[in-house]
Design a protein around this motif. Structure first.
Motif, short mmCIF file in Angstrom:
data_model
loop_
_atom_site.label_atom_id
_atom_site.label_comp_id
_atom_site.label_asym_id
_atom_site.label_seq_id
_atom_site.Cartn_x
_atom_site.Cartn_y
_atom_site.Cartn_z
N UNK A 44 26.84 52.10 -39.62
CA UNK A 44 27.65 51.20 -40.45
C UNK A 44 26.60 50.13 -41.41
N UNK A 68 25.92 40.53 -33.83
CA UNK A 68 26.74 41.81 -34.22
C UNK A 68 26.27 43.00 -33.57
N UNK A 69 25.57 43.07 -32.51
CA UNK A 69 25.26 44.10 -31.60
C UNK A 69 26.36 44.89 -30.97
N UNK A 70 27.56 43.96 -30.83
CA UNK A 70 28.80 44.64 -30.52
C UNK A 70 29.11 45.68 -31.01
N UNK A 71 28.90 46.02 -32.42
CA UNK A 71 29.33 47.13 -32.88
C UNK A 71 28.39 48.42 -32.28
N UNK A 129 23.48 46.49 -37.53
CA UNK A 129 23.45 45.26 -36.41
C UNK A 129 22.49 45.64 -35.38
N UNK A 130 21.30 44.66 -35.71
CA UNK A 130 20.18 44.82 -34.46
C UNK A 130 19.77 43.69 -34.11
N UNK A 139 35.92 51.40 -39.78
CA UNK A 139 35.85 50.46 -38.48
C UNK A 139 37.06 51.02 -37.60
N UNK A 195 36.70 49.99 -33.67
CA UNK A 195 36.18 48.79 -33.64
C UNK A 195 37.18 47.86 -34.26
#
Lengths: 298, 266
Positions: free
Chosen positions: A83, B87-90, A87-88, A49, A54
């Motif tokens: 990653x 967590x879609x900021x990733x 995250x979706x 990250x 990030x």
């Protein structure tokens, strides 16, 4: 295609009083698959990250051919990322998830359809991600990584949650990507998971580098010989007389200090008929565990 | 920047929140405006009781903002907090690592959808409310430029509320907390404060700067201000109201940008 060189230089990241990554330095070259290994909590994800901009490093740098992620003009076309905590938004379809990213990177929508087909999600592309299995999310994450046809791939635990067929598929896929000259960095907490796929490994434990190099280099632990005979007592005497030390195990005697030929000679001289004689290298997993210490795996 | 704006707009249209909010907004406002139009229309002889110079159509039309402003506010807050929650900021920051650009795009998209909500609300108030006014024999004033200027200011107000929502969402990334703040503030805290503020002169001075009061000032007509003592006399000028509302948006966005938006994404 030649991927960029990933360079981590003196990277340190502290969260409050915890040091997640501690003065880490390593290099990842294009053209090979590099495994990034360490037990859970070793700092792998934090390192990745930080590399991707990030997480802000406390000190040190992480770069692609000398440029930090935020300095890349077209990041998705340079570096593809999947990653671990893929995250979706659960209410958005897999295809739309890729379209959103494609729009931000100026990649045509057709490419989103192409990669989603590629990772085997074609039939589920228009379904909402909320209904996807873990394996399907992993594949969607991989599709996101491939969206910009990047020279560098950074994949965090990509094998997690895949079924055996999926694992075989991704192994072949990673090797072919590296063979095209791309830089492929794959993290895992299990060496056995990536053992057949990676050419080089970077191993960290508690935020520090413990090994960097080829898998073969990791393998050169002291060997041992597994031997067995109907008359174990006679065999044990012969081997000890020849200078070996033995350990009784369920699958025979484990001999250290002698090579297989010396064990054979000793048995021959004592007139013991061998039923088994196997030279063994110390298991890679054992070496790995030794390196990372009690950091935790088990 | 254009790419990032396109991406943000795509995020909105690929999920359901916006049109669910738009439908609820339409139904809610149509009900309000229709009911009030019928009520006021039938008692229009006594309409002067509502305050000097107030006429009924603007009052009915402005329900789209005086009641409906919670919708763009909620929309904007959801648009940002959703990114934190899922967590879609990733992926967002991977595609656009310059975070300020992402926030700027969210502001623009928040304003655009706020304006869309404004139009939806106007269709509800002018369509349903205006129709009922016409039916009960009150001139809906649709040929008046004042009316159209009012509608334009309503769209502007709703756009600003959308941006304030985005700002609130950045400042309070916890989605549940953000929603609770929006509902509690708009439905209870501010109405109470505005009533309380009207009691003294000094507090009325301060009360004019509450966001809802500023919004009503910008629009220039509101059921609530007409009911309260002194009518619209307590309100700011329309342009001052607009500036105050924009000020809230700027303060929220900037303070969010300097705090949660800069944090590590883990």
């Amino acid at each position: 295609m030649t991927g960029a060189v990933i360079e981590i230089q003196g990277l340190t990241k502290r969260f409050g009083r915890t040091t997640a990554v501690d003065d880490l330095t390593f290099r990842v070259e294009p053209g090979v698959v590099t495994g990034f290994l360490g037990p859970n909590g070793a700092g792998k994800t934090t390192t990745l990250r930080a590399l991707l901009g990030l997480v802000r490093a406390t000190s040190g740098t992480a770069s692609f051919d000398g440029r930090s992620y935020t300095e890349l003009g077209d990041p998705l076309r340079t570096v593809g990322t999947a990653l671990e905590a893929a995250s979706f938004h659960p209410g958005r379809s897999g295809r739309d998830h890729l379209r959103v990213a494609a729009a931000a990177a100026g990649i045509p929508t057709g490419r989103a359809d192409e990669v989603i087909e590629w990772v085997g999600l074609g039939s589920a592309a228009r379904r909402r991600v909320g209904g996807y299995s873990l394996g399907m999310r992993q594949r969607l994450g991989l599709a996101f990584a491939l969206l910009g046809d990047p020279g560098v791939l950074v994949l965090d635990e990509p094998i997690n949650g895949l079924d055996p067929e999926g694992i075989r598929w991704i192994r072949g896929f990673l090797r072919s990507l590296a063979a095209e000259g791309r830089t492929v960095l794959v993290s895992s907490h299990l060496l056995s998971e990536v053992q057949q796929t990676v050419d080089r490994v970077v191993i960290i434990s508690r935020g520090r580098l413990v090994y960097q190099g080829t898998l073969d280099g990791l393998e050169s632990g002291p060997g041992r010989v597994r031997v067995d005979a109907a008359d174990r007592a006679a065999l044990a005497d012969a081997v000890t007389a020849a200078g070996g030390s033995i350990e009784l195990a369920h699958d025979g005697l484990h001999v250290s200090g002698l090579d297989a030929e010396a064990v054979g000679r000793a048995a021959l001289a004592a007139g013991v008929v061998l039923s088994l004689l196997v030279p063994e290298k110390e298991g890679l997993e054992d070496v790995f565990l030794e390196l990372v210490g009690e950091g935790g795996i088990r | 920047m254009l790419r990032s704006i396109r991406s943000e707009a795509l995020k909105v249209v690929t999920t359901r929140a916006w049109w669910i909010l738009a439908i609820v907004l339409f139904g809610y406002i149509a009900l309000f405006a229709g009911g009030m139009a019928a009520l006021f229309g039938t008692i229009s002889d006594q309409a002067d009781a509502l305050g000097p110079g107030s006429s009924i159509p603007p009052l009915v039309y402005s329900f789209a903002t005086s009641v409906g402003y919670v919708f763009p506010l909620l929309f904007g807050a959801l648009a940002t907090t959703t990114e934190f929650r899922h967590q879609t900021l990733t992926p967002t920051f991977l595609a656009t690592p310059r975070r300020g650009e992402v926030l700027g795009s969210k502001v623009i998209v928040g304003a655009a959808w706020g304006a869309i909500f404004g139009v939806v609300g106007i269709v509800a108030t002018v369509g349903v409310g205006g129709l009922i006014l016409a039916l009960v024999g009150v001139d809906p004033l649709l040929d008046s430029t004042d009316t159209w200027a009012l509608l334009g200011r309503m769209v502007l107000a709703m756009a600003l509320w959308g941006v304030i929502g985005v700002g609130l969402g950045v400042l309070v990334p916890n989605q549940v907390a953000s929603i609770v703040i929006v509902l509690a503030f708009t439905q209870f805290v501010e109405p109470t404060l505005r009533i309380a503020a009207a009691f003294w002169e000094w507090s009325a001075e301060v009360g004019r700067f509450l966001p809802g009061a500023a919004s009503d000032a910008l629009v220039g007509s509101s059921f609530f201000t007409s009911l309260s003592a002194g009518g619209g006399a307590n309100l700011l000028e329309w342009w001052q109201g607009g500036l105050v509302l924009a000020g809230y948006a700027v303060v929220f966005i900037v303070s969010g940008a300097l705090t949660t938006w800069r944090r590590d994404v883990t």
